[in-house]
Scaffold this motif. Structure first.
Motif, PDB file in Angstrom:
ATOM      1  N   PRO A  22       1.061  -0.828  -0.259  1.00 51.37           N
ATOM      2  CA  PRO A  22       0.466   0.021   0.034  1.00 51.37           C
ATOM      3  C   PRO A  22       0.595   1.434  -0.010  1.00 51.37           C
ATOM      4  O   PRO A  22       0.749   2.232  -0.647  1.00 51.37           O
ATOM      5  N   LEU A  23       2.182   1.426   0.613  1.00 54.69           N
ATOM      6  CA  LEU A  23       2.868   2.266   0.400  1.00 54.69           C
ATOM      7  C   LEU A  23       3.481   3.344  -0.643  1.00 54.69           C
ATOM      8  O   LEU A  23       3.470   4.208  -0.664  1.00 54.69           O
ATOM      9  N   LEU A  24       3.649   1.659  -1.356  1.00 57.61           N
ATOM     10  CA  LEU A  24       4.236   1.415  -3.223  1.00 57.61           C
ATOM     11  C   LEU A  24       3.430   2.335  -3.277  1.00 57.61           C
ATOM     12  O   LEU A  24       3.611   3.000  -4.076  1.00 57.61           O
ATOM     13  N   PHE A  25       1.825   1.868  -3.616  1.00 55.02           N
ATOM     14  CA  PHE A  25       1.400   2.322  -4.642  1.00 55.02           C
ATOM     15  C   PHE A  25       0.011   3.745  -4.644  1.00 55.02           C
ATOM     16  O   PHE A  25      -0.541   4.265  -5.153  1.00 55.02           O
TER      17      PHE A  25
ATOM     18  N   LYS B 104      -0.968   9.433   4.615  1.00 54.13           N
ATOM     19  CA  LYS B 104      -0.175  10.855   5.334  1.00 54.13           C
ATOM     20  C   LYS B 104       1.171  10.655   5.142  1.00 54.13           C
ATOM     21  O   LYS B 104       2.312  11.441   5.238  1.00 54.13           O
ATOM     22  N   LEU B 105       1.338  10.499   3.954  1.00 53.71           N
ATOM     23  CA  LEU B 105       3.345  10.866   3.423  1.00 53.71           C
ATOM     24  C   LEU B 105       1.926  10.961   1.476  1.00 53.71           C
ATOM     25  O   LEU B 105       1.287  11.319   0.560  1.00 53.71           O
ATOM     26  N   SER B 106       3.735  12.075   1.204  1.00 53.64           N
ATOM     27  CA  SER B 106       3.160  12.088   0.146  1.00 53.64           C
ATOM     28  C   SER B 106       5.445  12.907  -0.422  1.00 53.64           C
ATOM     29  O   SER B 106       5.909  13.204   0.082  1.00 53.64           O
ATOM     30  N   ASN B 107       5.325  11.965  -1.968  1.00 51.55           N
ATOM     31  CA  ASN B 107       6.837  12.036  -2.401  1.00 51.55           C
ATOM     32  C   ASN B 107       7.927  12.260  -1.354  1.00 51.55           C
ATOM     33  O   ASN B 107       8.719  12.291  -1.566  1.00 51.55           O
ATOM     34  N   VAL B 108       7.036  10.897  -0.442  1.00 58.94           N
ATOM     35  CA  VAL B 108       9.210   9.989  -0.252  1.00 58.94           C
ATOM     36  C   VAL B 108       9.213   9.675  -0.621  1.00 58.94           C
ATOM     37  O   VAL B 108       8.887   8.484  -1.765  1.00 58.94           O
ATOM     38  N   LYS B 109      11.005   9.405  -0.719  1.00 60.72           N
ATOM     39  CA  LYS B 109      11.666   8.299  -1.814  1.00 60.72           C
ATOM     40  C   LYS B 109      11.005   7.176  -1.528  1.00 60.72           C
ATOM     41  O   LYS B 109      11.667   6.442  -0.475  1.00 60.72           O
ATOM     42  N   LEU B 110      11.757   5.762  -2.584  1.00 58.39           N
ATOM     43  CA  LEU B 110      11.347   5.005  -2.183  1.00 58.39           C
ATOM     44  C   LEU B 110      12.084   4.255  -1.073  1.00 58.39           C
ATOM     45  O   LEU B 110      11.890   3.087  -0.906  1.00 58.39           O
ATOM     46  N   PHE B 111      13.266   4.289  -1.083  1.00 56.41           N
ATOM     47  CA  PHE B 111      14.197   3.821  -0.359  1.00 56.41           C
ATOM     48  C   PHE B 111      13.929   3.433   1.448  1.00 56.41           C
ATOM     49  O   PHE B 111      12.938   3.425   2.009  1.00 56.41           O
ATOM     50  N   PHE B 112      13.239   5.419   1.403  1.00 52.96           N
ATOM     51  CA  PHE B 112      12.715   5.694   2.452  1.00 52.96           C
ATOM     52  C   PHE B 112      11.608   4.826   2.801  1.00 52.96           C
ATOM     53  O   PHE B 112      11.035   4.239   3.831  1.00 52.96           O
ATOM     54  N   LEU B 113      10.648   4.454   2.006  1.00 52.97           N
ATOM     55  CA  LEU B 113       9.157   4.080   1.844  1.00 52.97           C
ATOM     56  C   LEU B 113       9.660   2.506   2.745  1.00 52.97           C
ATOM     57  O   LEU B 113       8.792   2.176   3.061  1.00 52.97           O
ATOM     58  N   CYS B 114      10.536   2.177   1.441  1.00 50.46           N
ATOM     59  CA  CYS B 114      10.344   0.301   1.730  1.00 50.46           C
ATOM     60  C   CYS B 114      10.956   0.521   3.586  1.00 50.46           C
ATOM     61  O   CYS B 114      10.982  -0.677   4.313  1.00 50.46           O
ATOM     62  N   PHE B 139      11.949  10.955   8.250  1.00 51.47           N
ATOM     63  CA  PHE B 139      12.905  10.981   9.278  1.00 51.47           C
ATOM     64  C   PHE B 139      12.048  10.588  10.805  1.00 51.47           C
ATOM     65  O   PHE B 139      12.598  10.105  11.381  1.00 51.47           O
ATOM     66  N   TYR B 140      10.791  11.164  10.626  1.00 49.25           N
ATOM     67  CA  TYR B 140      10.243  11.193  12.462  1.00 49.25           C
ATOM     68  C   TYR B 140       9.248   9.016  12.216  1.00 49.25           C
ATOM     69  O   TYR B 140       9.581   8.833  13.411  1.00 49.25           O
ATOM     70  N   LEU B 141       9.033   9.180  10.789  1.00 47.29           N
ATOM     71  CA  LEU B 141       8.754   7.915  11.195  1.00 47.29           C
ATOM     72  C   LEU B 141       9.998   7.289  11.561  1.00 47.29           C
ATOM     73  O   LEU B 141       9.516   5.825  12.060  1.00 47.29           O
ATOM     74  N   ILE B 142      10.959   7.321  10.998  1.00 45.70           N
ATOM     75  CA  ILE B 142      11.976   6.490  10.553  1.00 45.70           C
ATOM     76  C   ILE B 142      13.017   6.443  12.503  1.00 45.70           C
ATOM     77  O   ILE B 142      12.292   5.892  13.055  1.00 45.70           O
ATOM     78  N   GLY B 143      12.708   7.174  12.899  1.00 42.05           N
ATOM     79  CA  GLY B 143      13.041   7.452  14.250  1.00 42.05           C
ATOM     80  C   GLY B 143      11.728   6.581  15.369  1.00 42.05           C
ATOM     81  O   GLY B 143      12.422   5.930  16.549  1.00 42.05           O
ATOM     82  N   LEU B 144      10.464   6.678  14.238  1.00 44.75           N
ATOM     83  CA  LEU B 144       9.764   6.234  15.835  1.00 44.75           C
ATOM     84  C   LEU B 144       9.690   4.725  15.322  1.00 44.75           C
ATOM     85  O   LEU B 144       9.690   4.238  16.678  1.00 44.75           O
ATOM     86  N   MET B 145      10.079   4.204  14.408  1.00 39.42           N
ATOM     87  CA  MET B 145       9.567   3.152  13.792  1.00 39.42           C
ATOM     88  C   MET B 145      11.433   1.787  14.917  1.00 39.42           C
ATOM     89  O   MET B 145      11.158   1.151  14.933  1.00 39.42           O
ATOM     90  N   PHE B 146      11.992   2.826  14.717  1.00 35.98           N
ATOM     91  CA  PHE B 146      13.389   2.571  14.683  1.00 35.98           C
ATOM     92  C   PHE B 146      13.756   2.472  16.231  1.00 35.98           C
ATOM     93  O   PHE B 146      14.561   1.114  16.023  1.00 35.98           O
ATOM     94  N   SER B 147      13.159   3.245  17.368  1.00 32.45           N
ATOM     95  CA  SER B 147      13.294   2.760  18.439  1.00 32.45           C
ATOM     96  C   SER B 147      12.336   2.239  18.845  1.00 32.45           C
ATOM     97  O   SER B 147      13.981   0.764  19.739  1.00 32.45           O
ATOM     98  N   ALA B 148      11.494   1.656  18.437  1.00 34.45           N
ATOM     99  CA  ALA B 148      10.728   0.295  19.343  1.00 34.45           C
ATOM    100  C   ALA B 148      11.312  -0.867  18.255  1.00 34.45           C
ATOM    101  O   ALA B 148      11.711  -2.143  18.586  1.00 34.45           O
ATOM    102  N   TYR B 149      11.707  -0.728  16.653  1.00 38.86           N
ATOM    103  CA  TYR B 149      12.688  -1.978  16.348  1.00 38.86           C
ATOM    104  C   TYR B 149      13.846  -2.387  17.588  1.00 38.86           C
ATOM    105  O   TYR B 149      13.751  -3.758  17.781  1.00 38.86           O
TER     106      TYR B 149
END
Lengths: 99, 238
Positions: A22-25, B104-114, B139-149
């Motif tokens: 979903p994020l990709l598309f 809630k996202l827009s124009n986030v690069k593929l690498f960050f999306l993954c 960057f907010y999401l990565i901080g949130l998710m990877f502290s939990a990880y």
């Protein structure tokens, strides 16, 4: 048990695929208004469903769980920082279990 | 209304600060994850998994309930297809969460999306999904998710190493942690706008009913979908 590694990789794949598609598309897709509103409601329906009924089984005993839940509601209502909501609720639950 | 508010604020905050904000938002998740991950480590150890097998599962799969179930199935000698299918079904709910998060996202690069996709859990979605901003920083999401990880990973290792040395009372007292966090996330928006409370009640009511008929994963998916459908029909806007 070597098979375990293969199973873990399989688990990782089937978990990641629904997370990423979903994020990709959908990211830059302009969805119709009602669908956008529907997706906007999802965090709140999920929160409601994550809390109930699971919270009642969270500590093994109903009573401490109820006390912990009430404590969390009150602290959150007072708009305390969420960390204190969590810590306060843990303390209340633990104390209730000790009594 | 939110769109105007957000487009003027959050993209101005520099990436480093966004990362910091995300990590801060992840702390309550870490508190909740640690004891659960330790319990997972302990269970994996008792089931005869090696430290590397148990940790690898936490590192690659990173989905709580399904890891417990998979370890259980391994001890019952179930075959790989059954295990993988069960895990798929259990974790399919993240599809719905990612779909909601995508808006809630827009124009986030593929690498960050993954990267972000990998970190979607019930808890990180609950935090991210209730943010006021309609345009979240990666960057907010990565901080949130990877502290939990990180908490999930270190808890698993701790569970293997110091298994079961946490006092029982504290262990079960900490079972409330993630629920307290969910409550703490839900109440502030509900105080501002009662409709959110109504929407959450819809989800809760459906789940209290469906929980008895379906597996917890599917009960959550159907409760969320049905609740949001009802809300979409009943309410014009929030």
């Amino acid at each position: 048990m070597d098979q375990v590694y293969l199973i873990v990789i399989g688990m990782a794949l089937v978990t990641y695929i629904p997370r990423v598609i979903p994020l990709l598309f959908l990211q830059n897709l302009k969805l119709p208004g009602p669908l956008q509103r529907f997706l906007g409601f999802i965090p709140y329906t999920i929160l409601g469903a994550l809390i109930f009924p699971g919270v009642f089984n969270s500590t093994g005993n109903l009573f401490p769980a109820v006390i912990g839940t009430l404590t969390a509601f009150i602290l959150a209502w007072l708009e305390l920082n969420i960390i204190f909501v969590v810590i306060g609720s843990i303390i209340a639950t633990t104390l209730t279990q000790l009594i | 209304m939110n769109a105007i508010f957000s487009s003027t604020t959050e993209r101005k905050i520099p990436a480093k600060e966004q990362l910091y904000l995300g990590i801060k938002a992840g702390i309550p998740i870490c508190i909740g994850y640690l004891p659960i991950a330790m319990a997972f480590g302990l269970l994996a150890k008792e089931a005869g998994l090696s430290l590397s097998q148990g940790t690898l599962m936490s590192l690659l799969v990173y989905a709580g309930a399904s890891q417990f179930v998979a370890v259980n199935m391994l001890t019952l000698n179930m075959n790989w297809l059954q295990i993988i299918l069960t895990v798929f079904i259990l974790n399919f709910r993240h599809f719905l969460m990612s779909a909601s998060l995508s808006q809630k996202l827009s124009n986030v690069k593929l690498f960050f999306l993954c990267l972000i996709a990998f970190g979607v859990t019930d808890e990180s979605f609950a935090v991210a999904g209730t943010q006021k901003e309609n345009n979240l920083s990666p960057f907010y999401l990565i901080g949130l998710m990877f502290s939990a990880y990180l908490a999930w990973f270190s808890g698993t290792v701790l569970g293997f190493v110091i298994a079961g040395s946490l006092p029982k009372v504290l262990q079960s007292g900490m079972g409330i942690a993630l629920y307290a966090m969910f409550i703490g996330l839900l109440i502030p928006p509900v105080k501002k706008c009662k409709s959110f409370g109504f929407v959450a009640l819809l989800g809760a009511s459906f789940n209290i009913f469906l929980y008895q008929l379906l597996t917890p994963g599917w009960a959550l998916v159907f409760s969320a979908v049905l609740g949001a459908l009802v809300a979409t029909f009943l309410m014009k806007e929030v």
